[in-house]
Structure formats: structure tokens, C-alpha cells
Design a protein around this motif. Structure first.
Motif, short mmCIF file in Angstrom:
data_model
loop_
_atom_site.label_atom_id
_atom_site.label_comp_id
_atom_site.label_asym_id
_atom_site.label_seq_id
_atom_site.Cartn_x
_atom_site.Cartn_y
_atom_site.Cartn_z
N GLY A 128 125.36 43.52 -27.60
CA GLY A 128 126.27 44.48 -28.21
C GLY A 128 127.62 43.88 -28.53
O GLY A 128 128.10 43.98 -29.67
N SER A 181 127.28 41.22 -31.27
CA SER A 181 127.13 41.76 -32.63
C SER A 181 128.44 42.32 -33.16
O SER A 181 128.78 42.14 -34.33
CB SER A 181 126.06 42.85 -32.63
OG SER A 181 124.79 42.31 -32.32
N PRO A 224 126.95 45.65 -41.18
CA PRO A 224 125.69 45.94 -40.46
C PRO A 224 125.68 45.39 -39.04
O PRO A 224 125.20 46.06 -38.11
CB PRO A 224 124.63 45.26 -41.34
CG PRO A 224 125.22 45.21 -42.69
CD PRO A 224 126.69 44.99 -42.48
N ALA A 225 126.21 44.17 -38.85
CA ALA A 225 126.25 43.61 -37.51
C ALA A 225 127.18 44.42 -36.61
O ALA A 225 126.88 44.65 -35.43
CB ALA A 225 126.72 42.15 -37.57
N THR A 276 125.42 47.65 -35.70
CA THR A 276 124.36 47.34 -34.74
C THR A 276 124.94 47.11 -33.35
O THR A 276 124.38 47.57 -32.34
CB THR A 276 123.59 46.08 -35.20
OG1 THR A 276 123.00 46.32 -36.47
CG2 THR A 276 122.50 45.71 -34.19
N VAL A 303 125.74 50.41 -31.71
CA VAL A 303 124.52 51.07 -31.25
C VAL A 303 124.04 50.43 -29.94
O VAL A 303 123.65 51.13 -28.99
CB VAL A 303 123.43 51.00 -32.33
CG1 VAL A 303 122.10 51.50 -31.78
CG2 VAL A 303 123.84 51.81 -33.55
N LEU A 304 124.07 49.10 -29.88
CA LEU A 304 123.64 48.41 -28.67
C LEU A 304 124.56 48.73 -27.49
O LEU A 304 124.09 48.89 -26.35
CB LEU A 304 123.62 46.90 -28.91
CG LEU A 304 122.51 46.39 -29.84
CD1 LEU A 304 122.76 44.92 -30.20
CD2 LEU A 304 121.14 46.55 -29.19
#
Length: 485
Positions: A194, A197, A208-209, A212, A215-216
Motif C-alpha cells: 500500500g 503504491s 492508478p498506482a 491502488t 485501496v491496499l
């Protein structure tokens, strides 16, 4: 114990001084230099949460010695790295070793310190750490100038060997009085992925990274809420004081990490200092910290947590703001020396009281995990702050450089070549096929553009440090009883 912990202090002080030399030797851009710092901080910041728990469960002395040995092996790999990818992998391995050493060392110290003297003892520890940091900056600069940037990593080996021998001989084994449980490997993997990213998204400009990563991290919090033995028990944050301490830590040490990342580039690439002179120039802040840390520990023991933790960050904010006024050239004593002294004073007032307050927030039985959480916040604050401030610096530097170059009487192809080097910040290179006068004008444009970006970054650091002082207002007023006479 202190010898082993000093490896991390040496790493921070020597690596930052060596960054400009690394950039030049490896022909790297500013993003690569950010990853040299952040690959270490990422693994350390995420896995230090596991390190405290592992030490509490399986033995603090055992985990400490394993971490010191791993750090030494990784340091050798850094010193021998042939290129940037290998260097980054070795730096990540260093972070893993440090993640085992740092929280366990503080837990050992806290478990042996009498309650009424913890502030003084940890203040002494902080002062000694500051002395090692100062010596590391001098040594690192001298090694870069006399040998190579690679040598700064190899000095860890004899220190690590001595630490392991002395720890095995003199430090008794200890564990926390808590029920053992499975290691929270899912949480550790989610934390690394997480934060990695999010950092990649910020540095490389990848939405996008970044999404992501968020979210992680949400998944990480969900796992921690349900895990039978979480590496970061969310219940710790039910304490308003503990939460405020960690917000303060994130903001203040994020600002400090950012300043220490950018200052060497300014001093070496813009002001023309050697690596040795740069290490020497940064000494005032460290020396003030060393001289005043024991006093700050006594202030905390007498007056409680809140007063020094409000005043310290506000004084630090003045120091950060002072860097924004320095131009190109001028006497060191009227440009960088005054804000370094003020910054050192602010950090000295804050550091020992903050460490003591964190270690005392949840009692001795949870000292290891509390240290792990706060140390993770320290490193992750620096990780995120360096990434965010670097985005800001590049956003200011690129247009500033383009404006200045466009106004110069230089060939169009030379102007385009210099603007294309913007990702190197102050390390941008001027093409060979220009006259001496044109080269001087282009180099001045690069320096002035970097200085404009540097000023914005320092003002951001000042605002962040002031926010840390505001967070301290939420800390409860608490004093420890003096030890029996």
C-alpha cells in the motif's frame, strides 16, 4: 544496544550527504535519488510494526542481533552495487534490518529505566544519537570526497560486529508479558504494498498506482481490525494522546526528512560546497540537539508532555522558514547557520519528550508495539513528505527553468536540451557545444530555478511543522512521579 541503533543514525546522516555524488556517478535523475531514500524508508516504515511485535514475542536481544547482522550485510551490498536497481534492492534490505533493530532497542531501554527518570535517560540516548549523527555527516562527507560514495555504506560493518558481540555478552534477554499469537504477515504485506503504491504514484505521477495504494491501505486497516494479533492494534489509537503524538510525529518528521533530503542538493549543486563542507555545514542543528536533549528530557519530567511538544514544532517551523530566505552565495554564517541552529533547538525541545511520551502512553507491556507504531509513523511521514515535496519541487522547477532559459541568448537546441534535464533538478546538465558565457548563463538559470523550488519546499515544511505544534494541543497534561529518594 546503542551501537546497533547508531547504524540507523549513521545511515541517515551519511546517505543524505552522499546523494549528490551518487546522482552524478550513477547518471541518475531526481526520481532515482528519491527512491534511494524511499526504498529504505518504505520497508523500514512498514515492517517496523512487525519488528516491535517480533521482539516482544521471541526475545528482544535475539531480534536485535539478527537485525544488526542483516543491516551489515545489506550495507556491504549497497557499497558494491553496480547500478541503481541493485542499490535500491540493497537499500530495501537495509530497511528490513533496521525495522528489527529500532523498536526493540527502545523497548530494551524503556524496560530497564526507572519510571521517574525515563525522560532523562531517553534524553541522554537522544543526545548520544545526535553526536553519532554529527560524526556521520563529517565522516560521510570526508569519505565521499576522499574515497567514494560507496565507502559511506561500508562503515556500518565494524560497528555492527562490535554491537553484536557486546549485546550477546552484556544484555539479558527479555520479552513482553503478552500472549503470543501468529505474526501478522498479511498486514505486513498490505502495508508494504500500500505505501509502496502510494509513493510510486506520487513520485512517478501515476494516478492508478496511487488509487491502488489507497485501496491496499484500506485493506490493511480492515485486516488489522480483525487480526487476532495485529502488528498495529487499532485500539492503541483510542487514546487521544497517543493519536495526537503520532499526528505530530508524522508532520514534524516528515518536514525534517524533506529538509534533510533537499539541503545537500542545494549546498553541493547550487552553493558549490564539497561533500565534506556540506556535512560540516549541517552540524549546528545536530550539535544543538545533542547539547539540549538531556535538558529537554528533564523539562518533560517536570512539566509534562504538552508544553515542549507545542513549543518545539513551532520553533522548528521558524527554522524551516529561515532556509527560504537564503539566496545563491553569501556567507554561510548569515544564510544557513541561523536557521540550522533554530531548527536544532526546535527538534531538541521535541525529540526526547516525544519519545518518552510515546513509550509511556500504553505502559511497559506494550512498549515494543508502541515504539514500532511511532517509529513507523516517523519513517512513513518522511517517505510521504519527500514524495509530495518532490512533486512540488519538480512542478515549480520545470516552468521556472523554462522561463529563464527562454530569456537567454543561447541556441534553441541547447535551450531544449537543458529544459529536457528538468527531472534532474539542480543536477541538470548543460550541453557541451555552447560557449563559456552561454554555459555560465545556463548554469545560473538552473541554480535560480532550483532555488525557487527549494524555497517553496521549505515554506511547505514550515507550515507542516506548525501543524505539528497544533496537534500537540490535543495531548493530555501528564507528569511522572519522581523516583524515590
Amino acid at each position: 544496544i546503542f551501537l546497533g541503533s547508531s547504524l540507523e543514525f549513521l545511515e541517515a546522516s551519511t546517505t543524505n550527504v552522499a546523494l549528490p555524488a551518487m546522482q552524478r556517478a550513477l547518471a541518475a535523475d531526481a526520481r532515482a535519488m528519491q527512491w534511494v531514500v524511499n526504498s529504505y524508508m518504505l520497508v523500514l516504515g512498514a515492517l517496523i510494526l512487525v519488528g516491535g511485535a517480533v521482539g516482544d514475542r521471541f526475545g528482544r536481544r535475539l531480534v536485535f542481533t539478527l537485525g544488526v547482522g542483516l543491516f551489515a550485510v545489506a550495507s556491504v551490498a549497497c557499497g558494491l552495487a553496480p547500478n541503481v536497481p541493485v542499490l535500491l534492492a540493497a537499500r530495501a534490505l537495509q530497511g528490513l534490518g533496521a525495522a528489527l533493530v529500532i523498536p526493540v532497542s527502545l523497548a530494551i531501554v524503556t524496560s530497564t529505566a526507572p519510571p521517574g527518570r525515563r525522560g532523562l535517560i531517553i534524553g541522554t540516548w537522544t543526545a548520544a544519537a545526535a553526536i553519532v549523527t554529527a560524526a556521520g555527516r563529517l565522516l560521510g562527507g570526508a569519505l565521499v570526497d576522499a574515497v567514494s560514495w560507496r565507502a559511506v555504506f561500508l562503515v556500518a560493518v565494524p560497528v555492527a560486529i562490535a554491537s553484536v558481540i557486546l549485546t550477546r555478552r552484556y544484555v539479558p534477554e527479555s520479552r513482553a508479558d503478552v500472549a503470543a499469537g501468529p505474526l501478522d504477515l498479511r498486514g505486513a504485506l498490505l502495508a508494504v504494498a500500500g505505501f509502496g503504491s502510494v509513493t510510486y504514484g506520487l513520485i512517478e505521477g501515476s494516478p492508478p498506482a496511487f488509487v491502488t495504494g489507497l485501496v491496499l491501505l484500506a485493506g490493511f486497516l480492515a485486516v488489522e481490525a480483525q487480526a487476532p494479533a495485529p502488528m498495529m492494534p487499532l485500539g492503541l489509537f483510542r487514546s487521544r494522546t497517543f493519536t495526537a503524538l503520532n499526528v505530530l510525529t508524522f508532520l514534524l518528521y516528515g518536514a525534517l526528512g524533506t529538509a534533510m533530503f533537499f539541503l545537500p542538493f542545494n549546498l553541493v549543486q547550487v552553493q558549490g560546497y564539497s561533500a565534506t563542507a556540506t556535512g560540516t555545514a549541517l552540524l549546528p542543528a545536530t550539535l544543538v540537539l545533542a547539547l539540549l536533549s538531556r535538558w529537554a528530557g528533564r523539562v518533560r519530567d517536570r512539566y509534562g508532555d504538552r508544553l515542549p511538544l507545542v513549543v518545539g514544532p513551532l520553533v522548528s517551523a521558524l527554522g524551516f522558514a529561515g532556509f527560504a530566505w537564503a539566496g545563491i552565495g553569501g556567507s554561510y554564517w548569515t544564510t544557513f547557520f541561523p536557521p540550522l541552529v533554530v531548527l536544532g533547538l526546535g527538534v531538541a525541545v521535541t525529540d526526547a519528550p516525544l519519545t518518552t511520551a510515546v513509550m509511556s502512553a500504553h505502559g511497559e507491556s506494550r512498549a515494543g508495539i508502541a515504539a514500532g507504531v511511532n517509529n513507523a509513523v516517523t519513517r512513513l511521514g518522511s517517505l510521504i513528505a519527500v514524495a509530495v515535496s518532490s512533486v512540488q519541487a519538480l512542478a515549480v522547477f520545470g516552468p521556472a527553468l523554462e522561463r529563464r532559459v527562454a530569456a537567454l541568448p543561447v541556441p534553441p537546441e541547447a535551450a531544449r536540451a537543458v529544459v529536457a534535464e528538468a527531472t534532474r533538478l539542480a543536477g541538470a546538465r548543460v550541453p557541451d557545444r555552447v560557449s563559456h558565457e552561454q554555459r555560465a548563463a545556463l548554469e545560473q538559470a538552473i541554480d535560480e530555478a532550483f532555488l525557487e523550488a527549494f524555497r517553496w519546499v521549505m515554506l511547505l515544511c514550515a507550515a507542516t511543522a506548525a501543524g505539528a505544534g497544533g496537534a500537540a494541543l490535543c495531548i493530555g497534561v501528564r507528569r511522572e512521579a519522581p523516583p524515590p529518594s
